[in-house]
Write a protein that holds these residues in place. Sequence first.
Motif, PDB file in Angstrom:
ATOM      1  N   ASP A 150       6.520  16.847  10.786  1.00  0.00           N
ATOM      2  CA  ASP A 150       6.792  17.230   9.399  1.00  0.00           C
ATOM      3  C   ASP A 150       7.215  16.061   8.513  1.00  0.00           C
ATOM      4  N   ASP A 151       7.327  14.855   9.084  1.00  0.00           N
ATOM      5  CA  ASP A 151       7.627  13.669   8.277  1.00  0.00           C
ATOM      6  C   ASP A 151       6.412  12.755   8.140  1.00  0.00           C
ATOM      7  N   ALA A 152       5.261  13.161   8.686  1.00  0.00           N
ATOM      8  CA  ALA A 152       4.074  12.299   8.718  1.00  0.00           C
ATOM      9  C   ALA A 152       3.199  12.482   7.490  1.00  0.00           C
ATOM     10  N   TYR A 153       2.349  11.451   7.240  1.00  0.00           N
ATOM     11  CA  TYR A 153       1.390  11.467   6.128  1.00  0.00           C
ATOM     12  C   TYR A 153      -0.001  11.154   6.668  1.00  0.00           C
ATOM     13  N   PHE A 154      -0.998  11.503   5.878  1.00  0.00           N
ATOM     14  CA  PHE A 154      -2.393  11.199   6.228  1.00  0.00           C
ATOM     15  C   PHE A 154      -3.038  10.518   5.032  1.00  0.00           C
ATOM     16  N   VAL A 155      -3.647   9.340   5.260  1.00  0.00           N
ATOM     17  CA  VAL A 155      -4.317   8.577   4.200  1.00  0.00           C
ATOM     18  C   VAL A 155      -5.812   8.567   4.481  1.00  0.00           C
ATOM     19  N   VAL A 156      -6.607   8.982   3.493  1.00  0.00           N
ATOM     20  CA  VAL A 156      -8.063   9.022   3.614  1.00  0.00           C
ATOM     21  C   VAL A 156      -8.652   8.027   2.623  1.00  0.00           C
ATOM     22  N   THR A 157      -9.306   7.001   3.121  1.00  0.00           N
ATOM     23  CA  THR A 157      -9.912   5.983   2.268  1.00  0.00           C
ATOM     24  C   THR A 157     -11.435   6.087   2.360  1.00  0.00           C
ATOM     25  N   GLY A 158     -12.070   6.284   1.221  1.00  0.00           N
ATOM     26  CA  GLY A 158     -13.518   6.444   1.168  1.00  0.00           C
ATOM     27  C   GLY A 158     -13.877   7.558   0.195  1.00  0.00           C
ATOM     28  N   ASP A 159     -15.177   7.760   0.054  1.00  0.00           N
ATOM     29  CA  ASP A 159     -15.644   8.809  -0.858  1.00  0.00           C
ATOM     30  C   ASP A 159     -16.965   9.342  -0.341  1.00  0.00           C
ATOM     31  N   ARG A 207       1.097  17.485  -0.517  1.00  0.00           N
ATOM     32  CA  ARG A 207       2.180  16.518  -0.717  1.00  0.00           C
ATOM     33  C   ARG A 207       2.122  15.368   0.277  1.00  0.00           C
ATOM     34  N   ARG A 208       1.507  15.600   1.438  1.00  0.00           N
ATOM     35  CA  ARG A 208       1.523  14.568   2.485  1.00  0.00           C
ATOM     36  C   ARG A 208       0.137  14.024   2.829  1.00  0.00           C
ATOM     37  N   VAL A 209      -0.842  14.275   1.976  1.00  0.00           N
ATOM     38  CA  VAL A 209      -2.191  13.724   2.171  1.00  0.00           C
ATOM     39  C   VAL A 209      -2.562  12.914   0.937  1.00  0.00           C
ATOM     40  N   ARG A 210      -3.062  11.699   1.156  1.00  0.00           N
ATOM     41  CA  ARG A 210      -3.436  10.809   0.060  1.00  0.00           C
ATOM     42  C   ARG A 210      -4.924  10.461   0.173  1.00  0.00           C
ATOM     43  N   PHE A 211      -5.703  10.769  -0.843  1.00  0.00           N
ATOM     44  CA  PHE A 211      -7.098  10.343  -0.945  1.00  0.00           C
ATOM     45  C   PHE A 211      -7.145   9.153  -1.894  1.00  0.00           C
ATOM     46  N   HIS A 252      -9.357  21.920   1.723  1.00  0.00           N
ATOM     47  CA  HIS A 252      -8.796  22.315   3.021  1.00  0.00           C
ATOM     48  C   HIS A 252      -7.292  22.022   3.070  1.00  0.00           C
ATOM     49  N   PHE A 253      -6.912  20.794   2.721  1.00  0.00           N
ATOM     50  CA  PHE A 253      -5.497  20.437   2.806  1.00  0.00           C
ATOM     51  C   PHE A 253      -4.671  21.162   1.746  1.00  0.00           C
ATOM     52  N   HIS A 254      -5.279  21.442   0.604  1.00  0.00           N
ATOM     53  CA  HIS A 254      -4.585  22.235  -0.415  1.00  0.00           C
ATOM     54  C   HIS A 254      -4.313  23.645   0.105  1.00  0.00           C
ATOM     55  N   ASP A 255      -5.343  24.251   0.689  1.00  0.00           N
ATOM     56  CA  ASP A 255      -5.193  25.619   1.191  1.00  0.00           C
ATOM     57  C   ASP A 255      -4.164  25.696   2.316  1.00  0.00           C
ATOM     58  N   ALA A 292       0.822  -1.203   0.000  1.00  0.00           N
ATOM     59  CA  ALA A 292       0.000   0.000   0.000  1.00  0.00           C
ATOM     60  C   ALA A 292       0.860   1.259   0.000  1.00  0.00           C
ATOM     61  N   ARG A 293       1.899   1.285   0.805  1.00  0.00           N
ATOM     62  CA  ARG A 293       2.760   2.472   0.861  1.00  0.00           C
ATOM     63  C   ARG A 293       3.471   2.703  -0.464  1.00  0.00           C
ATOM     64  N   ASP A 294       3.847   1.636  -1.119  1.00  0.00           N
ATOM     65  CA  ASP A 294       4.507   1.773  -2.414  1.00  0.00           C
ATOM     66  C   ASP A 294       3.545   2.380  -3.438  1.00  0.00           C
ATOM     67  N   LEU A 295       2.300   1.898  -3.464  1.00  0.00           N
ATOM     68  CA  LEU A 295       1.308   2.427  -4.398  1.00  0.00           C
ATOM     69  C   LEU A 295       0.979   3.889  -4.115  1.00  0.00           C
ATOM     70  N   LEU A 296       1.005   4.272  -2.838  1.00  0.00           N
ATOM     71  CA  LEU A 296       0.663   5.635  -2.440  1.00  0.00           C
ATOM     72  C   LEU A 296       1.876   6.563  -2.388  1.00  0.00           C
ATOM     73  N   ALA A 297       3.043   6.044  -2.736  1.00  0.00           N
ATOM     74  CA  ALA A 297       4.279   6.825  -2.723  1.00  0.00           C
ATOM     75  C   ALA A 297       4.540   7.432  -1.342  1.00  0.00           C
ATOM     76  N   ILE A 298       4.436   6.567  -0.317  1.00  0.00           N
ATOM     77  CA  ILE A 298       4.721   6.976   1.059  1.00  0.00           C
ATOM     78  C   ILE A 298       5.966   6.232   1.521  1.00  0.00           C
ATOM     79  N   PRO A 299       6.965   6.934   2.044  1.00  0.00           N
ATOM     80  CA  PRO A 299       8.180   6.249   2.510  1.00  0.00           C
ATOM     81  C   PRO A 299       7.864   5.160   3.531  1.00  0.00           C
ATOM     82  N   ALA A 300       8.638   4.094   3.483  1.00  0.00           N
ATOM     83  CA  ALA A 300       8.385   2.938   4.352  1.00  0.00           C
ATOM     84  C   ALA A 300       8.491   3.287   5.831  1.00  0.00           C
ATOM     85  N   ASP A 301       9.330   4.273   6.175  1.00  0.00           N
ATOM     86  CA  ASP A 301       9.536   4.608   7.581  1.00  0.00           C
ATOM     87  C   ASP A 301       8.774   5.847   8.031  1.00  0.00           C
ATOM     88  N   ALA A 302       7.898   6.381   7.184  1.00  0.00           N
ATOM     89  CA  ALA A 302       7.157   7.598   7.537  1.00  0.00           C
ATOM     90  C   ALA A 302       5.991   7.274   8.466  1.00  0.00           C
TER      91      ALA A 302
END
Length: 441
Positions: free
Chosen positions: A234-243, A261-265, A253-256, A194-204
């Motif tokens: 500043d090294d963390a990510y947020f993954v949102v699954t759903g619609d 760069r660190r949020v994945r929908f 909101h996250f764009h503004d 999942a992290r590879d598909l979402l381009a999230i570092p393995a240790d983030a």
Amino acid sequence: MSQMNIVMFTNTFTPHVGGVARAVSGLADGLRGKGHCVLVVAPTFRGYPEHEEGVIRIPAVQRFAGSDFSMPLPVTLPLRADLDAFEPDIVHSHHPFLLGDTALRVAAGRKIPAVFTYHTRYELYDHYVAQDSDVLKRLVLKLALGYCDLCDHVIAPSESIARILASNGVKVPVSVIPSGIDCSYFASGNAARARDLLAIPADAPVAGHVGRLAPEKNLAFLADALTEFLTQNDDAYFVVTGDGPMRAPMQRHFHDKGFDRRVRFTGVLTGGDLADAYAAMDIFAFSSLSETQGLVLAEAMASGTPVVALDAPGAREVVRDRINGRLLAAEASAVDFATALSSLIRLNETEMQRMQKAAHETAEAFSAETALLRTIALYEGLAARGGPPVKPADDLWETAKRRIAREIELFGNVAHAVSDAVLVEGPENGNLQKNPAGAKR
């Protein structure tokens, strides 16, 4: 265990993605796996399969009131031939409105027990038809509570909901049976994939959320809390699954805030992709106050993911504060929530493993097998206490009398609910207060 025929009526079903649709589908599949026959009566949804075994689709208005729900048109007569062929022993209703009324008509006409699962806190969904209407909230709540007493038995998905029903005067028997999950399935996710598909570092560090993205889920609060969390880490990510309708506002909101760069929908995920998404999360963030049960919380814990949630029905039955996550006060601030996320995600390895182990143990209490066996036992007890089912054509006069009596009950429920919604007995003074429609108390 003898075979039973169960007909289920639900206003949400696949391919709609949501807790009720998944609960109904999972229960139907589980019952069939135990040798029982299940017929699901559900509305049409965009993209529903053309050929489905054991499902009858009812014409419906799509995307009702701008939501992602369908509004089925309540019907009874067109179902008669299918129900005559199926010969149901039990009616199981999953909503108190629309097809829920049809469920009660079918149960009365065939003289069979009606079970209702109180999946949803319906009074918290008023924004789909009116904004900030206290009268509407009371009306919807009274209709749902009155519907309970028209059934033979009610299933509450959590102890909190059972207490709410009891405190509101529901008289029929209530059993607490959470919707079950497949623990081994959610424990099998592949985090690296999942992290590879979402381009999230393995240790983030990764915080995540899974669910329907709708206003009643308190997602504006969650977006604020995750903005603070990303600011703190500043090294963390947020993954949102759903619609759902809140996806675009959350993305803006996250764009503004500069966190694109660190949020994945991910959109809606199913199957192994969903299990992988859970596995990719270090911590699960859940801020909804409108749940009847914490199904996604149990799924997250089955994957070994601790949870941060607000103290509310559903969440408080799953999250044990500082044992398998953090359970914050319902009125906690977004900063409080973010701080709790940060504290968990920075635990040392020993403490995190302890919390992950506790999460796994909690999830086992919500296993699908346990829920299924308790539901079957309930069905069997109700069927044994009643007489043999009848076909409407076998005795038209008696069937007509039962149906007329049921229509009177349904009308009476509406009349009482309207009266109670407008003439409010204030708990603070114990007398009736006039409250014009739309007025705030």
